[in-house]
Scaffold this active site. Structure first.
Site, PDB file in Angstrom:
ATOM      1  N   ARG A  30      12.399 -55.540 -16.978  1.00 30.32           N
ATOM      2  CA  ARG A  30      11.912 -54.982 -18.247  1.00 30.32           C
ATOM      3  C   ARG A  30      10.468 -55.325 -18.576  1.00 30.32           C
ATOM      4  O   ARG A  30       9.660 -54.459 -18.819  1.00 30.32           O
ATOM      5  CB  ARG A  30      12.810 -55.431 -19.409  1.00 30.32           C
ATOM      6  CG  ARG A  30      14.202 -54.828 -19.343  1.00 30.32           C
ATOM      7  CD  ARG A  30      15.013 -55.157 -20.568  1.00 30.32           C
ATOM      8  NE  ARG A  30      14.707 -54.289 -21.695  1.00 30.32           N
ATOM      9  CZ  ARG A  30      15.421 -54.215 -22.792  1.00 30.32           C
ATOM     10  NH1 ARG A  30      16.477 -54.965 -22.927  1.00 30.32           N
ATOM     11  NH2 ARG A  30      15.084 -53.414 -23.774  1.00 30.32           N
ATOM     12  N   HIS A  76      16.932 -45.021 -17.628  1.00 30.81           N
ATOM     13  CA  HIS A  76      16.607 -46.194 -18.455  1.00 30.81           C
ATOM     14  C   HIS A  76      17.561 -46.279 -19.646  1.00 30.81           C
ATOM     15  O   HIS A  76      17.273 -45.753 -20.721  1.00 30.81           O
ATOM     16  CB  HIS A  76      15.150 -46.077 -18.928  1.00 30.81           C
ATOM     17  CG  HIS A  76      14.571 -47.380 -19.398  1.00 30.81           C
ATOM     18  ND1 HIS A  76      14.272 -48.416 -18.533  1.00 30.81           N
ATOM     19  CD2 HIS A  76      14.214 -47.818 -20.629  1.00 30.81           C
ATOM     20  CE1 HIS A  76      13.761 -49.424 -19.221  1.00 30.81           C
ATOM     21  NE2 HIS A  76      13.718 -49.093 -20.495  1.00 30.81           N
ATOM     22  N   TYR A 120       7.767 -33.983 -32.319  1.00 27.49           N
ATOM     23  CA  TYR A 120       6.560 -33.196 -32.604  1.00 27.49           C
ATOM     24  C   TYR A 120       5.558 -33.208 -31.452  1.00 27.49           C
ATOM     25  O   TYR A 120       4.789 -32.275 -31.293  1.00 27.49           O
ATOM     26  CB  TYR A 120       5.860 -33.735 -33.866  1.00 27.49           C
ATOM     27  CG  TYR A 120       6.711 -33.698 -35.101  1.00 27.49           C
ATOM     28  CD1 TYR A 120       7.233 -32.496 -35.576  1.00 27.49           C
ATOM     29  CD2 TYR A 120       7.011 -34.870 -35.797  1.00 27.49           C
ATOM     30  CE1 TYR A 120       8.028 -32.471 -36.724  1.00 27.49           C
ATOM     31  CE2 TYR A 120       7.799 -34.849 -36.936  1.00 27.49           C
ATOM     32  CZ  TYR A 120       8.300 -33.640 -37.395  1.00 27.49           C
ATOM     33  OH  TYR A 120       9.086 -33.606 -38.520  1.00 27.49           O
TER      34      TYR A 120
END
Length: 746
Positions: A30, A76, A120
């Site tokens: 990670r 993931h 967006y």
């Protein structure tokens, strides 16, 4: 019923193993980048997913929500916010040396504005990412491993052809360790890699002829050039950064400072903090040369303008900004990355060494794959050329065969039993055929147009080209110099297309020294009105307006302008106010709320006493609480540097009623809400530390509470009003502390 088996294990061993497993998972899977491709798993998976979705640099943008969802579902299995944040950072040109994602929409700003929601924004791969990071994935160049649920395959590392760990740097906090690698200039890094490939005995100092130092996307100036050699040797250290300040001349001989580049560490909320820090310098009278500050930054770049008074000392002011704000800052370097499956802190040379080894591994696998393809092609081409020479016989075999199997066996093994031939000679010739399996398949699939003369000629030329490629690939695979030449050639192309000029200046800057203008000490009068607004005026102004000042203000204290005011509250705290933080001016000027210049909270606290901190040094303070507890405390206990301290300890539900200066020759009168008065000598009040609760001053009746504590000199007439009745304190009967008191009717 099955027998159950209980395995007894030492609890500490289980905890130790579990925590180590968790820590290694965070470190490897990670938080830390891989030294080979310079990417964390979330970045690698996001880029690979975009590649798989076909979101290339020359194709339309796709919604980030689609990319994030696909990455989360396939590779993931963590929060969508972590994937989107990684995607956003890879698109921010003020954070990355080379952006890896081409973002479309609001991807945040250098001033700390966050990106718009993923529904967006849109994104696609940058050309660099597609060609340099993902270019040869189809050539079996890296190992693929199963994803979390073994339904997909993902690359264990991307075939990145530049030292991305250096170019884009890295930041990450793992368990017990953290990485912080600055960004570098692509062209310089490539030159250093080439130098290492020519001479692997090269020293870090020699590598620094090519890599001058970090190259931050925000520019700025590195001012400790001499420390860089040690930082790059060990992989740890501190880089000192400064913003770039320019002086602009204005009409009338005035000047202004313009900050055009900021330290990399200032991006985000740091810019707003810098503006506030400059304002604080002006408000605290550290400088009087600044008249205005404005942030005129735009898409074109950083532009923070500081307007100056005429005749301002520009050099001294610039040095003050370096000393007192984050315009000069430190970037902590810790070049930690995962190498060979374990975290390792590496110097510059070690990182380049790992990169070069990785490039040779990639090149070896790439050219082995290409060689195999060319060898397969050569085998088929030779079969087709040979077939063209005996095409009549092959046609006869095909026409005389009962099945494809029979025809194939004849072509590969010379088996003629099940085939009808026109003549015995044809049968003998067919029995001599020994095409390979692959050649036989190609012959059977060959179209008739390939028999045209020009097509046969093209096939011969293609065969020659294939032989040349095989020779070239074998040379690359068998000759170190040839492989190195190919890698260097590739690096030169990348540098020519994507390289750009250095943005950060590297130098040995002089220590920022500025002369602090000493404030002239003077006597002032502190005024605070009943609304909690405070200010200071000079003594002569106070003398002229004494009656109005005493009438209109709740607190009037004589003090020094360089001193502090101590504010005691009902909650048992003491807040300190720097007199310099208060506005100084005319008698009718408005003050500022004490909340603004101290930790005092007027919504949750009441001020019970204010005094000059210096005068308190020689005094003792009387504390009295609602539950009748009292004590004396030496004033020196409140001579502290902290802005807020606990001035006394309180019992549950109790609060401070009064704090006053007390002397041993005084009398104390405690008055309760129910009208009980108790008078005793001041020397009966026990002296305690500020952390003590104190002793009981008066025995309270049920539901009664202490309301006032009065002090007066023995033999002086002192009157107070209780209800509608006037009470002479000096006529009250003298008693002992901890008594019931005398009841007075109001």
């Amino acid at each position: 019923m099955q027998d159950s088996q209980i395995i007894r294990t030492e609890y500490s061993d289980v905890m130790k193993k579990s925590y180590i497993d968790y820590a290694m998972s965070v470190i490897i899977a990670r938080a830390l980048p891989d030294v080979r491709d310079g990417l964390k798993p979330v970045q690698r998976r996001t880029l690979y997913d975009m590649y798989e979705l076909g979101i290339r640099y020359d194709r339309p943008y796709r919604k980030c929500a689609r990319i994030v969802g696909d990455t989360m579902g396939k590779y993931h299995p963590h929060g969508d916010s972590s994937i989107y944040e990684a995607l956003v950072v890879m698109a921010q040109d003020f954070k990355k040396g080379m952006t890896l994602v081409d973002g479309h929409g609001n991807f945040g700003s250098i001033e700390g504005d966050g990106a718009a929601a993923m529904r967006y924004t849109e994104a696609r791969l940058e050309k660099l990412t597609q060609e340099v990071f993902l270019g040869d994935l189809d050539k079996d160049i890296v190992d693929f491993m199963p994803n979390f649920d073994e339904t997909e395959k993902e690359p264990s590392v991307l075939p990145v052809r530049i030292p991305n760990l250096l170019v884009n740097g890295a930041e990450g906090i793992a368990v017990g360790m953290a990485t912080s690698i600055p960004t570098h200039n692509l062209g310089e890094v490539i030159d250093a890699v080439k130098a290492y490939m020519k001479n692997d005995e090269i020293s870090t100092k020699q590598l620094m002829r090519y890599i001058k130092g970090p190259d931050f996307p925000t520019g700025g100036i590195v001012i400790n050039k001499d420390d860089l050699a040690d930082i790059y040797e060990t992989g740890t250290g501190k880089i000192k950064l400064r913003g770039k300040v320019e002086v602009e001349e204005l009409k009338g001989g005035r000047q202004r400072l313009v900050i055009t580049e900021i330290p990399y560490t200032m991006i985000g909320a740091g810019i707003g903090k810098f503006l506030n820090d400059v304002v604080a310098l002006v408000e605290s009278k550290k400088t009087s040369d600044i008249t205005d500050i404005s942030n005129q930054s735009s898409k074109e770049g950083i532009r923070i303008v500081i307007e100056l008074k005429k005749g301002a000392d520009v050099e001294n002011l610039t040095n003050m900004l370096y000393k007192k704000t984050r315009l000069e800052d430190t970037f902590g370097v810790n070049m930690l990355a995962v190498a060979d499956g374990r975290p390792e802190t590496m110097g510059l040379k070690k990182i380049i060494e790992h990169h070069v080894d990785f490039q040779f591994e990639l090149a070896t696998r790439k050219y082995q794959t290409l060689l195999k393809k060319e060898q397969d092609k050569k085998e088929i081409q030779e079969g087709l050329i040979k077939a063209c020479d005996v095409i009549d016989l092959i046609i006869e075999i095909l026409r005389g065969s009962q099945s494809v199997k029979d025809a194939k066996e004849c072509l590969t093994k010379g088996v003629t039993e099940n085939i009808k031939f026109k003549s015995g000679i044809s049968k003998k010739m067919a029995a001599m055929l020994r095409f390979t399996e692959r050649q036989a398949t190609a012959i059977l699939e060959m179209r008739l147009y390939r028999l045209i003369g020009l097509e046969i000629e093209a096939l011969m030329q293609e065969h020659e080209e294939t032989l040349k490629n095989i020779a070239r690939y074998e040379d690359i695979l068998n000759n170190y110099d040839s492989m190195a030449e190919v890698i260097v050639e590739d690096l030169d192309k990348i540098k020519a297309e994507y390289g750009r000029k250095r943005r950060t200046v590297i130098e040995n800057g002089e220590e920022a020294v500025y002369e602090e203008h000493k404030i002239e000490e003077q006597d002032v009068i502190f005024l605070m009105d009943r609304f909690g607004y405070a200010r200071t005026i000079d003594v002569s102004t106070y003398e002229r307006n004494k009656d109005a000042a005493d009438t209109e203000n709740k607190v009037v204290i004589a003090c020094k302008n360089t001193g502090k005011i101590c504010l005691f509250t009902n909650t048992g705290k003491m807040h300190q106010i720097k007199v310099l933080d208060l506005p100084f001016g005319k008698f009718r000027d408005k003050g500022v709320p004490v909340d603004n210049v101290s930790n005092f909270d007027s919504t949750g606290e009441d001020a019970v006493y204010l005094c000059d901190a210096e005068q308190m040094r020689y005094a003792k303070l009387l504390f009295a609480t609602r539950q009748g507890m009292i004590k004396k405390v030496e004033g020196t206990e409140f001579q502290v540097a902290k802005r807020t301290i606990a001035a006394t300890k309180l019992q549950a539900g109790d609060e401070v009623v009064t704090v006053q200066v007390i002397t041993d020759n005084q009398n104390v009168v405690l008055q309760t809400r129910e009208g009980y008065f108790l008078r005793f000598a001041a020397d009966e009040v026990s002296e305690k530390k500020k952390g003590a609760i104190g002793v009981r001053g008066i025995r309270l009746k049920k539901k009664d509470e202490l309301e006032h504590a009065y002090l007066f000199e023995e033999g002086t007439e002192t009157k107070v009003t209780y209800g509608e009745k006037e009470v002479s304190l000096n006529r009250l009967k003298m008693a002992k502390r901890d008594g019931n008191g005398t009841k007075t009717r109001g």
